[in-house]
Design a protein around this motif. Structure first.
Motif, short mmCIF file in Angstrom:
data_model
loop_
_atom_site.label_atom_id
_atom_site.label_comp_id
_atom_site.label_asym_id
_atom_site.label_seq_id
_atom_site.Cartn_x
_atom_site.Cartn_y
_atom_site.Cartn_z
N VAL A 9 0.87 -1.18 0.00
CA VAL A 9 0.00 0.00 0.00
C VAL A 9 0.90 1.23 0.00
CG1 VAL A 9 -1.68 1.32 1.35
CG2 VAL A 9 -1.90 -1.17 1.18
N SER A 10 0.68 2.13 -0.96
CA SER A 10 1.55 3.30 -1.09
C SER A 10 0.73 4.57 -1.31
CB SER A 10 2.52 3.09 -2.26
OG SER A 10 3.34 4.22 -2.45
N GLY A 11 0.88 5.53 -0.39
CA GLY A 11 0.22 6.83 -0.52
C GLY A 11 -1.29 6.72 -0.67
N LEU A 12 -1.88 5.72 -0.06
CA LEU A 12 -3.29 5.40 -0.29
C LEU A 12 -4.23 6.45 0.30
CD1 LEU A 12 -5.29 3.22 -1.32
CD2 LEU A 12 -5.24 2.26 1.00
N GLY A 13 -5.20 6.85 -0.50
CA GLY A 13 -6.22 7.78 -0.03
C GLY A 13 -7.55 7.54 -0.72
N ILE A 14 -8.63 7.77 0.00
CA ILE A 14 -9.96 7.68 -0.59
C ILE A 14 -10.84 8.72 0.08
CG2 ILE A 14 -10.71 5.88 1.03
CD1 ILE A 14 -12.42 4.74 -1.29
N ARG A 15 -11.68 9.38 -0.71
CA ARG A 15 -12.53 10.43 -0.16
C ARG A 15 -13.99 10.11 -0.44
NH1 ARG A 15 -9.98 14.89 -4.25
NH2 ARG A 15 -10.70 13.96 -6.19
N PHE A 42 -14.58 14.54 2.32
CA PHE A 42 -13.56 14.33 3.36
C PHE A 42 -12.76 13.08 2.99
CE2 PHE A 42 -16.94 11.53 4.60
CZ PHE A 42 -16.33 10.46 5.25
N TRP A 43 -11.53 13.05 3.48
CA TRP A 43 -10.65 11.92 3.21
C TRP A 43 -10.85 10.87 4.29
CZ3 TRP A 43 -7.84 11.13 -1.15
CH2 TRP A 43 -7.72 12.21 -2.01
N GLY A 67 -11.47 4.80 9.35
CA GLY A 67 -11.11 4.25 8.06
C GLY A 67 -10.60 2.83 8.06
N LYS A 68 -10.74 2.13 9.19
CA LYS A 68 -10.21 0.75 9.28
C LYS A 68 -10.91 -0.19 8.31
CE LYS A 68 -11.25 0.20 13.59
NZ LYS A 68 -12.09 1.42 13.66
N SER A 69 -12.25 -0.21 8.37
CA SER A 69 -13.00 -1.10 7.47
C SER A 69 -12.83 -0.67 6.02
CB SER A 69 -14.48 -1.10 7.85
OG SER A 69 -14.66 -1.65 9.15
#
Length: 244
Positions: A9-15, A42-43, A67-69
């Motif tokens: 996992v690298s630089g992972l983000g989801i909004r 929101f992220w 954001g765990k799940s």
């Protein structure tokens, strides 16, 4: 991807968008504007990076809503990231919202065949393991009962039984062991022990320290939607408990 890693996992983000389940407004869809209204975004995860070696057992901790799940769903491929990458070397057995995907009007027997097939089992594998799945779920007398007539406990038992028969090398677990009676939880614990003894990789979200300590040696602490600590489970739990 490094062939020696199970997960990268690298630089992972989801909004996501707040309210209305994140859907765009009718006006924004038909007004012809390409501008995106970001004020309600929101992220859920922001700039998360880590690697997991095959056979590692990882426990993910953090307060609700951090954001765990979501992280597990990104690893499973259920969600797609808005930033960064997730790479998985091998298939996953996802114990995430495990009763999802079953069809209410189909019987238990039909649902086992359908769900196992969707997870990649061949017809031969399903036939070979069918009795074991039904027996584990304790549903021998309900094989021709429509799924919608089962109790919630029966549905969870059936779902766990099917997914735990998959041969995938990476096991993703999200609080599923918090559901069901004590006797069934013990069966789940024993089954997960068997899977880990085969060298499976475990990625486990839980609020129960006893479960985390039983299965995991390494921890990830998610706070404010970021990964703030990655290390031995004992150190991660100490930091999490100190903050909370």
């Amino acid at each position: 991807m490094d062939a020696g890693n199970a997960i990268e996992v690298s630089g992972l983000g989801i909004r996501f968008r707040r309210g209305r389940r994140g859907r765009r407004s009718i006006k924004s869809m038909f007004a012809g504007s390409k501008r995106r209204d970001t004020k309600d975004e929101f992220w859920a995860l922001d700039d998360v990076s880590f690697t997991v070696k095959p056979g590692e057992t990882i426990g993910v901790v953090g307060r609700n809503g951090q954001g765990k799940s979501t992280l597990l769903k990104l690893v499973a491929g259920v969600l797609l990231p808005d930033a960064g990458t997730v790479q998985v070397n091998g298939g996953v057995a996802p114990l995430i919202e495990i009763t999802g995907g079953f069809v209410g009007d189909l019987t238990v027997r039909e649902n086992v065949r359908l769900t196992a097939g969707l997870h990649g089992m061949t017809k031969a594998q399903i036939a070979e393991r069918y009795d074991a799945m039904i027996s584990f779920a304790e549903l021998e007398d309900f094989q021709d009962t429509p799924y919608r007539h089962l109790s919630n406990g029966m549905k969870v038992r059936l779902a766990f039984s099917v997914v735990s028969q998959l041969d995938e090398p990476i096991l993703l677990v999200d609080e599923v062991l918090a559901v069901g009676d004590k006797a069934f939880r013990e069966k789940c614990y024993a089954r997960i022990d068997e899977m880990l003894a085969d060298g499976r990789t475990l990625f486990f979200v839980s609020h129960h320290e006893s479960d985390l300590k039983r299965f995991c040696t390494r921890g990830l602490y998610i706070r404010d939607h970021r990964l703030v600590l990655d290390g031995p489970l004992a150190d991660v739990l100490k930091a999490y408990n100190s903050d909370n």
